[in-house]
Design a protein around this motif. Structure first.
Motif, PDB file in Angstrom:
ATOM      1  N   TYR A   6       0.823  -1.197   0.000  1.00  0.00           N
ATOM      2  CA  TYR A   6       0.000   0.000   0.000  1.00  0.00           C
ATOM      3  C   TYR A   6       0.861   1.253   0.000  1.00  0.00           C
ATOM      4  CZ  TYR A   6      -4.374  -2.535   0.649  1.00  0.00           C
ATOM      5  OH  TYR A   6      -5.456  -3.343   0.470  1.00  0.00           O
ATOM      6  N   LEU A   7       1.774   1.353  -0.961  1.00  0.00           N
ATOM      7  CA  LEU A   7       2.499   2.587  -1.210  1.00  0.00           C
ATOM      8  C   LEU A   7       1.659   3.394  -2.189  1.00  0.00           C
ATOM      9  CD1 LEU A   7       6.293   1.706  -1.602  1.00  0.00           C
ATOM     10  CD2 LEU A   7       5.304   3.350  -0.033  1.00  0.00           C
ATOM     11  N   LEU A   8       1.163   4.547  -1.767  1.00  0.00           N
ATOM     12  CA  LEU A   8       0.217   5.305  -2.566  1.00  0.00           C
ATOM     13  C   LEU A   8       0.638   6.763  -2.653  1.00  0.00           C
ATOM     14  CD1 LEU A   8      -2.925   3.874  -0.788  1.00  0.00           C
ATOM     15  CD2 LEU A   8      -2.199   3.261  -3.093  1.00  0.00           C
ATOM     16  N   ASP A   9       0.342   7.390  -3.814  1.00  0.00           N
ATOM     17  CA  ASP A   9       0.538   8.825  -3.897  1.00  0.00           C
ATOM     18  C   ASP A   9      -0.671   9.521  -3.278  1.00  0.00           C
ATOM     19  OD1 ASP A   9      -1.512   8.703  -5.762  1.00  0.00           O
ATOM     20  OD2 ASP A   9      -0.278   9.306  -7.463  1.00  0.00           O
ATOM     21  N   TYR A  10      -0.660  10.849  -3.284  1.00  0.00           N
ATOM     22  CA  TYR A  10      -1.690  11.618  -2.586  1.00  0.00           C
ATOM     23  C   TYR A  10      -3.088  11.278  -3.094  1.00  0.00           C
ATOM     24  CZ  TYR A  10      -3.981  15.647  -0.415  1.00  0.00           C
ATOM     25  OH  TYR A  10      -4.800  16.446   0.340  1.00  0.00           O
ATOM     26  N   LEU A 147       1.493   6.974   2.542  1.00  0.00           N
ATOM     27  CA  LEU A 147       1.434   8.096   1.611  1.00  0.00           C
ATOM     28  C   LEU A 147       2.869   8.449   1.262  1.00  0.00           C
ATOM     29  CD1 LEU A 147       0.056  10.333   0.053  1.00  0.00           C
ATOM     30  CD2 LEU A 147      -0.119  11.650   2.181  1.00  0.00           C
ATOM     31  N   THR A 148       3.276   8.097   0.059  1.00  0.00           N
ATOM     32  CA  THR A 148       4.675   8.211  -0.301  1.00  0.00           C
ATOM     33  C   THR A 148       4.943   9.536  -1.015  1.00  0.00           C
ATOM     34  OG1 THR A 148       6.514   7.037  -1.345  1.00  0.00           O
ATOM     35  CG2 THR A 148       4.406   7.044  -2.519  1.00  0.00           C
ATOM     36  N   HIS A 149       6.161   9.682  -1.532  1.00  0.00           N
ATOM     37  CA  HIS A 149       6.535  10.909  -2.228  1.00  0.00           C
ATOM     38  C   HIS A 149       5.648  11.120  -3.459  1.00  0.00           C
ATOM     39  CE1 HIS A 149      10.119  11.577   0.206  1.00  0.00           C
ATOM     40  NE2 HIS A 149      10.361  10.284   0.116  1.00  0.00           N
ATOM     41  N   TRP A 150       5.369  12.363  -3.760  1.00  0.00           N
ATOM     42  CA  TRP A 150       4.486  12.701  -4.856  1.00  0.00           C
ATOM     43  C   TRP A 150       5.114  12.367  -6.205  1.00  0.00           C
ATOM     44  CZ3 TRP A 150       0.487  17.064  -4.760  1.00  0.00           C
ATOM     45  CH2 TRP A 150      -0.164  17.094  -3.530  1.00  0.00           C
ATOM     46  N   SER A 151       4.269  12.204  -7.196  1.00  0.00           N
ATOM     47  CA  SER A 151       4.703  11.979  -8.576  1.00  0.00           C
ATOM     48  C   SER A 151       4.524  13.259  -9.380  1.00  0.00           C
ATOM     49  CB  SER A 151       3.872  10.861  -9.202  1.00  0.00           C
ATOM     50  OG  SER A 151       2.506  11.257  -9.287  1.00  0.00           O
ATOM     51  N   ASN A 158      -2.817  18.473  -8.914  1.00  0.00           N
ATOM     52  CA  ASN A 158      -3.155  19.253  -7.731  1.00  0.00           C
ATOM     53  C   ASN A 158      -2.669  20.695  -7.769  1.00  0.00           C
ATOM     54  OD1 ASN A 158      -4.345  17.238  -5.574  1.00  0.00           O
ATOM     55  ND2 ASN A 158      -2.676  16.151  -6.590  1.00  0.00           N
ATOM     56  N   PHE A 159      -1.656  20.987  -8.574  1.00  0.00           N
ATOM     57  CA  PHE A 159      -1.123  22.347  -8.614  1.00  0.00           C
ATOM     58  C   PHE A 159      -1.257  23.010  -9.988  1.00  0.00           C
ATOM     59  CE2 PHE A 159       0.959  20.588  -4.898  1.00  0.00           C
ATOM     60  CZ  PHE A 159       0.924  21.644  -4.003  1.00  0.00           C
ATOM     61  N   GLY A 160      -1.800  22.285 -10.967  1.00  0.00           N
ATOM     62  CA  GLY A 160      -1.978  22.864 -12.285  1.00  0.00           C
ATOM     63  C   GLY A 160      -0.681  23.094 -13.044  1.00  0.00           C
ATOM     64  N   VAL A 161       0.396  22.421 -12.635  1.00  0.00           N
ATOM     65  CA  VAL A 161       1.673  22.535 -13.343  1.00  0.00           C
ATOM     66  C   VAL A 161       1.579  21.765 -14.652  1.00  0.00           C
ATOM     67  CG1 VAL A 161       4.159  22.141 -13.170  1.00  0.00           C
ATOM     68  CG2 VAL A 161       2.833  22.668 -11.113  1.00  0.00           C
ATOM     69  N   SER A 162       2.091  22.321 -15.749  1.00  0.00           N
ATOM     70  CA  SER A 162       2.037  21.613 -17.024  1.00  0.00           C
ATOM     71  C   SER A 162       2.843  20.326 -16.931  1.00  0.00           C
ATOM     72  CB  SER A 162       2.583  22.486 -18.155  1.00  0.00           C
ATOM     73  OG  SER A 162       3.980  22.652 -18.029  1.00  0.00           O
ATOM     74  N   PRO A 163       2.434  19.267 -17.633  1.00  0.00           N
ATOM     75  CA  PRO A 163       3.129  17.980 -17.508  1.00  0.00           C
ATOM     76  C   PRO A 163       4.640  18.042 -17.752  1.00  0.00           C
ATOM     77  CG  PRO A 163       1.029  17.654 -18.586  1.00  0.00           C
ATOM     78  CD  PRO A 163       1.203  19.143 -18.439  1.00  0.00           C
ATOM     79  N   PRO A 164       5.143  18.681 -18.827  1.00  0.00           N
ATOM     80  CA  PRO A 164       6.604  18.716 -19.006  1.00  0.00           C
ATOM     81  C   PRO A 164       7.315  19.454 -17.874  1.00  0.00           C
ATOM     82  CG  PRO A 164       5.466  19.283 -21.045  1.00  0.00           C
ATOM     83  CD  PRO A 164       4.443  19.300 -19.968  1.00  0.00           C
ATOM     84  N   VAL A 165       6.728  20.547 -17.394  1.00  0.00           N
ATOM     85  CA  VAL A 165       7.336  21.297 -16.300  1.00  0.00           C
ATOM     86  C   VAL A 165       7.335  20.474 -15.013  1.00  0.00           C
ATOM     87  CG1 VAL A 165       7.081  23.336 -14.816  1.00  0.00           C
ATOM     88  CG2 VAL A 165       6.802  23.551 -17.294  1.00  0.00           C
ATOM     89  N   ALA A 166       6.255  19.739 -14.775  1.00  0.00           N
ATOM     90  CA  ALA A 166       6.187  18.903 -13.577  1.00  0.00           C
ATOM     91  C   ALA A 166       7.268  17.829 -13.590  1.00  0.00           C
ATOM     92  CB  ALA A 166       4.800  18.262 -13.466  1.00  0.00           C
ATOM     93  N   ALA A 167       7.488  17.202 -14.748  1.00  0.00           N
ATOM     94  CA  ALA A 167       8.520  16.167 -14.855  1.00  0.00           C
ATOM     95  C   ALA A 167       9.904  16.745 -14.599  1.00  0.00           C
ATOM     96  CB  ALA A 167       8.450  15.505 -16.226  1.00  0.00           C
TER      97      ALA A 167
END
Length: 418
Positions: A6-10, A147-151, A158-167
């Motif tokens: 049960y390692l899960l993100d937020y 609740l592990t580290h975020w992806s 959750n923050f509206g960050v664009s996918p490439p910027v989030a990566a």
């Protein structure tokens, strides 16, 4: 050790706890653990808010929790709420309450005997501080969720960050949600990571166990590990880089403690015999790249100016993402051949090679050889965005590091969607 089931993100943890609260009460206690500053309290407050008047939240580290009669009043109020409709009691940071395991067991058994419809969720900052004798007294009465580290995908959602910027952010700054607001001021951001995450985890969560007799050695080991991400380093070599040298058994134990605190993992070598795996040098994996950036003198690397360091951080971020997603992650090396990561779990079985710079077929000899010896593992090449066509010409399944950090490996190779 951490329960990998049960390692899960937020978002995944929120969904699962919401499902548990729909079940008849009283069910099993939900025991939520995880790294510091990944949103455990925020998640619980959202659940409490959704339940309205039928929910109660208390913090175990609140000064009032130490007053006489606190524990008894807490449960009297919760049971009163549950007389009218199923209710929820949330106890955050429960490890601060003396003998919490034994006391919680008594209250849970009372709920069951009298069929009081009360859901109970409790949290602790680290698996270390909610393990051992406390949990043994609760045997059969709880489910542990982590609740592990975020992806990168969670940052986008959750923050509206664009996918490439989030990566890219996961690689250069890590995905701690509370640090998002400070990224424009690197000095302030770094102070937050060090003061709110690293120091409490090292200085309290781990040291409070009483099993660390040489805290200076533990700190040095953590510092060295964050300076050598994705490096395969023998304990003897690690020992040589420490000012306060300790026995190899002590270093191995402290590396295990750092893993239990969700900071650093020593990946095992892939092999069929357990004793050989344990004897092999570990591959150091830092579970959140924010820890790298906050402690490095130059901060996060730039892909063009520091391609080697950027490549190492990409590899660390990709393997850490797999580990945090509950996959089993090891490495393979048979000199002179090597595979960066061997991943197995709900994503399927993959042999992964990560190349952020130029490559040809000769640079993939280890990947080809491993998959020839162990055909149940599919090869996967993770490249820089734009380098996918070359991999396809070589006949290797490929994904760029941005897409991997957002979505994981190609979906057609998974047993269960991530």
């Amino acid at each position: 050790m951490i329960d990998r089931a049960y390692l899960l993100d937020y978002d995944g943890c929120h969904r699962l706890l919401t499902e548990r609260l729909r079940e008849p009460a009283p069910g099993r206690i939900q025991l939520l653990t995880g790294p510091r500053q990944v949103g455990k309290t925020t998640l619980l407050l959202e659940l409490v808010k959704a339940r309205g008047a039928a929910a109660q939240y208390v913090a175990g580290d609140d000064p009032t929790a130490g007053l006489p009669g606190f524990w008894e009043r807490l449960w009297t109020e919760a049971e009163t709420q549950a007389r009218h409709a199923p209710a929820l009691l949330v106890i955050d940071e429960i490890h601060n309450i003396p003998e919490w395991g034994k006391r919680l067991k008594g209250q849970h058994d009372r709920l069951r005997r009298h069929r009081i419809p009360l859901h109970v969720i409790v949290t602790g900052s680290s698996a270390l501080r909610v393990s051992g004798t406390s949990c043994e007294s609760l045997a059969g009465r709880f489910e542990r969720l982590t609740l592990t580290h975020w992806s990168a995908a969670a940052l986008t959602h959750n923050f509206g960050v664009s996918p490439p910027v989030a990566a890219l952010q996961v690689i250069q700054f890590g995905p701690y949600p509370g640090a998002q607001q400070f990224q424009s001021d690197f000095r302030r951001w770094g102070a937050y990571i060090r003061d709110a995450i690293i120091e409490p985890a090292i200085g309290r969560d781990v040291l409070s166990l009483g099993a660390v007799r040489r805290p200076a050695l533990l700190r040095q080991l953590f510092a060295v590990a964050t300076n050598l991400p994705t490096q395969i380093v023998s304990l003897q070599k690690l020992q040589g880089q420490l000012q306060d040298r300790g026995a190899l058994e002590t270093l191995a134990h402290y590396l295990t403690l750092l893993a239990e605190a969700y900071l650093v993992v020593g990946l095992e070598k892939f092999g069929e015999r357990e004793h050989r795996r344990r004897a092999a040098p570990p591959k150091l994996l830092v579970l959140n790249n924010a820890l790298l950036s906050a402690l490095h003198p130059q901060g996060p690397p730039d892909a063009e100016r520091e391609p080697a360091r950027f490549g190492a951080w990409v590899e660390n971020a990709c393997l850490a993402f797999a580990w945090n997603a509950g996959q089993r992650v090891v490495y393979w090396r048979e000199e002179p051949l090597e595979v960066d990561g061997v991943i197995e779990g709900s994503w399927g079985a993959w042999a992964v090679e990560i190349k952020t710079g130029p490559f040809d077929s000769s640079r993939l000899r280890g990947l080809f050889e491993f998959c020839l010896r162990y055909p149940r593992y599919r090869p996967l090449l993770i490249t820089a965005p734009g380098d996918e066509p070359l991999a396809r010409r070589l006949g290797v399944p490929v994904v760029n590091w941005s897409d991997f950090l957002l979505f994981g490996p190609p979906a057609d190779g998974r047993k269960v969607p991530a």
